[in-house]
Enzyme design. Structure first.
Site, PDB file in Angstrom:
ATOM      1  N   SER A   1     -33.823  -0.835 -10.830  1.00 11.55           N
ATOM      2  CA  SER A   1     -34.323  -2.084 -10.233  1.00 11.55           C
ATOM      3  C   SER A   1     -33.312  -3.196 -10.007  1.00 11.55           C
ATOM      4  CB  SER A   1     -35.459  -2.633 -11.079  1.00 11.55           C
ATOM      5  OG  SER A   1     -36.623  -1.943 -10.749  1.00 11.55           O
TER       6      SER A   1
ATOM      7  N   SER B   1     -37.233  -3.079  -8.328  1.00 15.82           N
ATOM      8  CA  SER B   1     -38.245  -4.093  -8.383  1.00 15.82           C
ATOM      9  C   SER B   1     -37.701  -5.530  -8.347  1.00 15.82           C
ATOM     10  CB  SER B   1     -39.062  -3.921  -9.663  1.00 15.82           C
ATOM     11  OG  SER B   1     -38.241  -4.087 -10.799  1.00 15.82           O
TER      12      SER B   1
ATOM     13  N   LYS C   1     -35.489 -13.544 -12.549  1.00 15.35           N
ATOM     14  CA  LYS C   1     -36.625 -12.662 -12.253  1.00 15.35           C
ATOM     15  C   LYS C   1     -37.848 -13.073 -13.076  1.00 15.35           C
ATOM     16  CE  LYS C   1     -37.583  -7.650 -11.969  1.00 15.35           C
ATOM     17  NZ  LYS C   1     -37.065  -6.299 -12.216  1.00 15.35           N
TER      18      LYS C   1
HETATM   19  N1  GLN Z   1     -38.493   2.297  -9.140  1.00 12.13           N
HETATM   20  C1  GLN Z   1     -38.536   2.557 -10.528  1.00 12.13           C
HETATM   21  C2  GLN Z   1     -39.931   2.455 -11.044  1.00 12.13           C
HETATM   22  O1  GLN Z   1     -40.808   2.165 -10.297  1.00 12.13           O
HETATM   23  C3  GLN Z   1     -37.597   1.669 -11.269  1.00 12.13           C
HETATM   24  C4  GLN Z   1     -38.144   0.340 -11.576  1.00 12.13           C
HETATM   25  C5  GLN Z   1     -37.263  -0.466 -12.467  1.00 12.13           C
HETATM   26  O2  GLN Z   1     -36.074  -0.180 -12.665  1.00 12.13           O
HETATM   27  N2  GLN Z   1     -37.861  -1.472 -13.055  1.00 12.13           N
HETATM   28  O3  GLN Z   1     -40.208   2.660 -12.166  1.00 12.13           O
END
Ligand code: GLN
Length: 494
Positions: free
Chosen positions: A179, A155, A79
């Site tokens: 995410s 994400s 990532k």
């Molecule tokens: N969807 C969540 C957020 O926008 C989780 C994102 C994540 O785990 N990085 O914060």
């Protein structure tokens, strides 16, 4: 040979047995990437040249009988927010374009230097990991390999999609509020969020540091277990890592599960959970029961406060962590003619951060400001303790907790971009786990009527990753759907 038909651990065995060289595997992987990438867009940067150079080096080492660690040159996608030395690492943000870290994150060092995995590229993500769809990337969205009109989740959407499309065997993601598990669920692959403190965050560019965890995304549970075994452990460079025994996850997978007790929180099956998702997850409960697992209903009464609690804490921490991207310390200044440093900072940050990141910095700054600190941030920390206590109490009566991973299957691209609140609600089943710091696994448990994958979440007690991997493995073998791939991965259209 279609490389996407093999699991990571199978390819390692094939290289060891000299059925394939590392270079051949690398060729097959880039062939698969070339055939699929213009449709899926999992990667924001490919490392083809470096990968082949490394593959050749490893092949010649292997010929000389040298040790190739435990990964034997298999491909890994990383990532875009985990530092890989000299490789562009941008968090999919305009503000970090051109940044190449001069050092490895601890996980990169372990996987690429000690165990000889090969980094094939950096995967797409929501800018600074803020989002659940990978639409908030400055490079444009990733498309779900099961249905190219849909999001891959976020994400870590690029990491989820590249595994589903057979473009890599192993991938790393990060999970702050879901995410890793969200893309695993939407892309029909396996995602593991380790206990907070289990894996070093050194070299992970922080979003919300009390919640962030790095973990594997793979095609099967055994590969996730292997990757965790390699990245887990205390690190003197991250003071939040814990000196806890690292279990032999891969060896524990097949342990009998009879007599284990699984708790089903009634709050996890309330409003907003899609009927088809509910049905498939419930039928997996039956499978587990048939394997001798006891099922009991539990209650986590403060769960209903998870979303506001999570978003206040995550945004507050983000507003502080992202202060370093100002054009002076990190990022490029947009205008040097500004009259003072404050004007220069605000131009740079205003232009180079995307809309969602700006929204969160503003809200986070607000909740940390003098007059509101007690009302928002401190209150959220108190509720966080109550949520953690709910889980601790539940684990007095059960060994594991299970639920759907996401309330729905993958939604359409563009469907929620103008409705951030609706997008935040998608985290309802995943973010409580981060608030508590617990480990959780998502595995595919079936498909809905549109043939979209459904994720099954298994939550364990602190540092009990071996238990969630064990149950996950047993269920995966029983359901036997983990070999199913989108037709795009098999060389078909989609
Ligand atoms: N969807 C969540 C957020 O926008 C989780 C994102 C994540 O785990 N990085 O914060």
């Amino acid at each position: 040979m279609n490389i996407s038909e093999y699991m990571g651990y199978e390819l390692i065995e094939k290289i060891k047995a000299e059925e394939f060289t590392v270079t051949e595997i690398t060729e097959l992987i880039f062939q698969q990437i070339n055939q699929t990438e213009d449709k899926v867009h999992s990667f924001v940067h490919l490392e083809e040249k470096k990968a082949f150079k490394r593959a050749k080096e490893l092949d010649s080492k292997f010929k000389k009988g040298m040790d190739l660690g435990r990964l034997y040159g298999v491909p890994i996608a990383i990532k875009d927010l985990i530092c890989v030395k000299n490789s562009p690492t941008t968090c999919c943000s305009e503000i970090l374009k051109g940044y190449r870290p001069p050092y490895h994150a601890t996980v990169s060092k372990k996987l690429l230097e000690q165990e000889n995995g090969i980094c094939i590229g950096r995967t797409n993500m929501d800018e600074f990991a803020m989002g659940s769809s990978t639409e908030n990337s400055c490079y444009g969205p990733t498309y779900n390999p099961w249905d190219l009109d849909r999001v891959p989740g976020g994400s870590s959407g690029g990491s989820g999609a590249c595994i589903a499309a057979g473009q890599s065997l192993f991938a790393l993601g990060s999970d702050t509020g879901g995410s890793i598990r969200c893309p695993a669920s939407y892309c029909g692959v396996v995602g593991l969020k380790p206990t907070y403190g289990r894996v070093s965050r050194y070299g992970l560019i922080a979003y919300a540091n009390s919640l962030d965890v790095i973990g594997p995304i793979t095609q099967c549970v055994k590969d996730a277990a292997l990757l965790l075994e390699l990245i887990a452990g205390y690190d003197h460079l991250d003071s939040t890592t814990v000196e806890q025994k690292i279990d032999k996850y891969t060896e524990y997978l097949d342990t009998p599960i009879q007599g284990k007790t699984i708790g089903i929180p009634k709050e996890f099956f309330g409003e907003g959970i899609d009927q088809e998702v509910k049905r498939k997850v419930q039928s997996s409960f039956k499978e587990l029961e048939q394997m001798g697992v006891e099922i009991t209903e539990i209650s986590l009464p403060h769960l209903k406060y998870s979303i506001p609690t999570y978003y206040i804490i995550a945004m507050s921490e983000a507003s502080s962590n992202l202060a370093r991207f100002d054009g002076l310390r990190y990022g490029k200044m947009v205008k040097i003619s500004d009259k003072d440093i404050f004007e220069a900072f605000s131009h740079t940050r205003g232009e180079k951060f995307g809309e969602e990141v700006r929204r969160r910095i503003i809200l986070g700054t607000y909740s940390l400001s003098a007059g509101y600190y007690n009302m928002f941030y401190i209150k959220a920390l108190k509720v966080r303790s109550l949520i953690r206590q709910d889980f601790q109490k539940a684990f007095e009566t059960c060994d594991l907790i299970v639920s759907p991973t996401m309330p729905t299957t993958a939604f359409k691209i563009g469907e929620l971009v103008d409705d951030p609140l609706q997008m935040y609600l998608m985290d309802v089943l995943t973010c409580p786990v981060n608030l508590a710091g617990l480990p959780a696994l998502s595995i595919p448990c079936g498909f809905d009527n549109d043939d979209l994958p459904i994720g099954f979440q298994i939550i364990g007690n602190y540092f009990d990753e071996k238990e969630i991997l064990n149950i996950g493995y047993k269920l995966e073998q029983k359901l036997d759907i983990y070999h199913k791939m989108p037709s795009l991965a098999k060389g078909g259209g989609n």
